[in-house]
Design a protein around this motif. Structure first.
Motif, PDB file in Angstrom:
ATOM      1  N   THR A 216      17.027   1.427 -40.797  1.00 28.61           N
ATOM      2  CA  THR A 216      17.352   0.130 -41.398  1.00 28.61           C
ATOM      3  C   THR A 216      17.036   0.142 -42.890  1.00 28.61           C
ATOM      4  OG1 THR A 216      16.985  -1.027 -39.325  1.00 28.61           O
ATOM      5  CG2 THR A 216      16.802  -2.332 -41.333  1.00 28.61           C
ATOM      6  N   THR A 217      15.930   0.791 -43.218  1.00 34.33           N
ATOM      7  CA  THR A 217      15.523   0.839 -44.620  1.00 34.33           C
ATOM      8  C   THR A 217      16.570   1.569 -45.473  1.00 34.33           C
ATOM      9  OG1 THR A 217      13.255   0.868 -43.809  1.00 34.33           O
ATOM     10  CG2 THR A 217      13.580   1.371 -46.125  1.00 34.33           C
TER      11      THR A 217
ATOM     12  N   GLN B 249      21.040   3.589 -32.149  1.00 30.81           N
ATOM     13  CA  GLN B 249      20.026   4.144 -31.258  1.00 30.81           C
ATOM     14  C   GLN B 249      20.733   4.834 -30.110  1.00 30.81           C
ATOM     15  OE1 GLN B 249      16.755   4.183 -31.023  1.00 30.81           O
ATOM     16  NE2 GLN B 249      16.075   2.744 -32.573  1.00 30.81           N
TER      17      GLN B 249
END
Ligand SMILES: Nc1ncnc2c1ncn2[C@@H]1O[C@H](COP(=O)(O)OP(=O)(O)OP(=O)(O)O)[C@@H](O)[C@H]1O
Ligand SMILES: [Mg+2]
Lengths: 291, 236
Positions: free
Chosen positions: B43-44, B194
């Motif tokens: 996400t970062t 994921q």
């Protein structure tokens, strides 16, 4: 209906309309900025005192317009000079809240220095005819208060629901980071928020100033009423805050049917605590969960 | 020419450094999938492109243009859209308003309405919900809305953060099929997933992120490696 009850209901509506104007600006700013701008009370007081000042020199219409513009500038200046600088330093909401209380006290003191501690009366409202509805007395100024509030709430509703700006403000209030990713410039929205909120606050202050005497700490008592109304209705819901403030005005005034009028403020605080304890999200406010 | 390029990016949250010299690129027309365990920094990576985290060093270019100096709200003008993790729709706005906000920068209302119409062709399940508040949608519908909103500005590159997260297998397949379709219509895609098994079927290239670093990258074949299998594909 007895004329006393009619009078109390009418008084409640008038008080509620004023509180609701204060609450609308307060809760708009709160929903977008995510902190409680208690110095909004200072903006309300500034509206009244600016109108007092300008009405010494100008005829009513230019005096009102000038007072409105200066009050909006004052509100925007508060944001620019204090809040914006704190935001740049990533200050927490608690820090912003404390700053807002400081600004509220500062404004009260500036009024004290500039205008003195004695009460003032705005000279615009010399001629104030009285009408009777169902045995209740209402002055022309009070009619103006109710009509102006109703008009402003209608305009605010239209703005928030139907315009690009209003939708963008709601988007920022909902989720600031995501709003930025769709291209909404947050700085512009903050500016628009303070302009709108301060205009609502300034108009509230001017209307109160026409109806009642001015005193330096008037803003504090008004923002507490606005805040209480906002809590009753749901702080981050502008419509809820308006509703809550109307309820507050009514309850306060109907309460003195039974209680001595000195208990008015006590009624407000009891309501505030009841809602904070039992229904902190207010009547219309919703708590949106974030994933 | 690469489309999006990150070079030695270090990024994080204030004093907490999460990404350590991350380099990756997306070429025009590609679907690139970023996988890795929870907390790896996937996400970062997407947030660093959108300036939603602090980028300490490195280069981030979109179409050869350095985007690090820009604000978050300027990026969409270049042709990048983000679908954030966790179906972040504007819950207190209606579905229609959410879509309108996706095209916030398009001033011409006729164009906005046209885009809404074409978005509804891609996400027909939103059509009967247009007047509902977005918080009242199901998870899958919210994901569709978040994707629809991102497409409203007609992006050249779509960044998606775990679009299938928490969806039932059937819904997940639907979402992935939509992404494939969007890509076929000419939009490049950088997608965090994921659910690697499903996602890599679409992928042109894959990056594996581990502990803030790119541990591996390459074509689909890297997934046949043993060490990857049980860590990322739940093969244990
Ligand atoms: N807002 C934040 N503030 C501080 N640290 C954060 C924040 N968000 C994430 N982190 C930290 O950054 C690291 C990477 O988080 P990130 O969200 O990028 O992981 P991820 O790979 O997307 O994980 P997941 O698969 O669970 O979504 C984590 O260790 C996390 O604790
Ligand atoms: Mg993530």
């Amino acid at each position: 209906m007895s004329s006393i009850l009619a009078q109390l209901l009418l008084n409640g509506l008038i008080a509620g309309a004023i509180y609701a104007l204060v609450a609308a600006g307060f809760s708009l700013i709160c929903s977008v900025m995510k902190f409680m701008h208690f110095a909004h009370g200072g903006v309300v007081a500034a509206g009244a005192y600016f109108l007092f000042m300008f009405s010494q020199w100008f005829s009513p219409v230019p005096a009102i317009l000038l007072a409105l513009v200066t009050t909006v500038l004052f509100g925007v200046f508060m944001d620019w000079s204090v809040y914006k600088q704190l935001r740049k330093r990533h200050a927490s909401n608690a820090v912003l809240l404390i700053a807002s209380i400081g600004l509220m006290i500062l404004t009260t003191n500036l009024i004290l220095i500039g205008f003195g501690a004695d009460v003032k009366t705005i000279p615009l409202a010399q001629h104030n005819p009285v009408y009777t509805i169902l045995g209740a007395r209402i002055t022309l100024i009070q009619v103006v208060i109710i009509a102006t509030s109703a008009l402003l709430f209608g305009l605010l509703y239209y703005l928030m629901k139907c315009t690009r700006l209003g939708k963008a403000l709601r988007a920022v209030a909902d989720n600031n980071a995501i709003a930025q990713t769709v291209g909404i410039n947050p700085s512009r929205m903050y500016l628009a928020t303070f302009i709108l909120g301060s205009a609502l606050g300034g108009i509230a202050g001017m209307l109160i100033g026409l109806e009642q005497n001015l005193y330096p700490s008037m803003g504090l008592s008004l923002v507490i009423k606005g805040f209480t109304g906002a809590v009753i209705g749901g702080v981050t819901s502008v419509h809820g805050s308006i509703l809550g403030a109307l309820v507050l005005g009514m309850v306060e005034n109907l309460g003195i049917w039974y209680l001595p009028s000195g208990y008015k403020d006590a009624i407000a605080f009891v309501l505030l605590f009841v809602f904070l304890l039992l229904k902190p999200e207010g009547i219309l406010g919703k708590r949106f969960e974030r994933g | 020419m690469s489309f999006l390029e990150l070079k030695n990016v270090c990024a994080g949250y204030g004093a907490l450094k999460v990404l350590n010299n991350v380099s990756l690129r997306v070429d025009p027309g590609e679907i690139v999938v970023l996988i890795g365990p929870n907390g790896a920094g996937k996400t970062t990576v997407l947030k660093s492109v959108f300036k939603l985290v602090d980028v300490y060093s490195g280069k981030i270019c979109f179409q050869e243009k350095d985007v690090r100096a820009l604000h978050t709200h300027d990026l969409i003008q270049l042709g990048m859209s983000l679908v954030p993790q966790g179906r972040q729709v504007f819950g207190s706005l209606t579905v229609r308003e959410n879509l309108e906000m996706g095209a916030y920068l398009t001033q011409d209302n006729d164009v906005v309405q046209e885009r809404i119409a074409s978005t509804l062709l891609q996400f027909p399940e939103l059509k009967p919900k247009m007047k509902d508040y977005a918080f009242a949608l199901s998870g899958g519908q919210q994901q569709m809305l978040a994707m629809g909103r991102a497409l409203m500005q007609d992006p050249k590159l779509l960044l998606l953060d775990e679009p299938s997260l928490g969806l039932a297998p059937k819904m997940m397949q639907t979402v992935l099929n939509r992404i494939k379709k969007i890509n076929e219509q000419g939009t490049s895609v950088l997608m965090v997933e994921q659910n690697a098994r499903q996602a890599v079927k679409l992928a042109d290239r894959i990056y594996v992120l581990e502990d803030g670093k790119v541990a591996l990258h390459g074509g689909k074949d890297i997934l046949s490696r043993k060490e990857i299998q049980h860590i990322y594909l739940g093969g244990r």
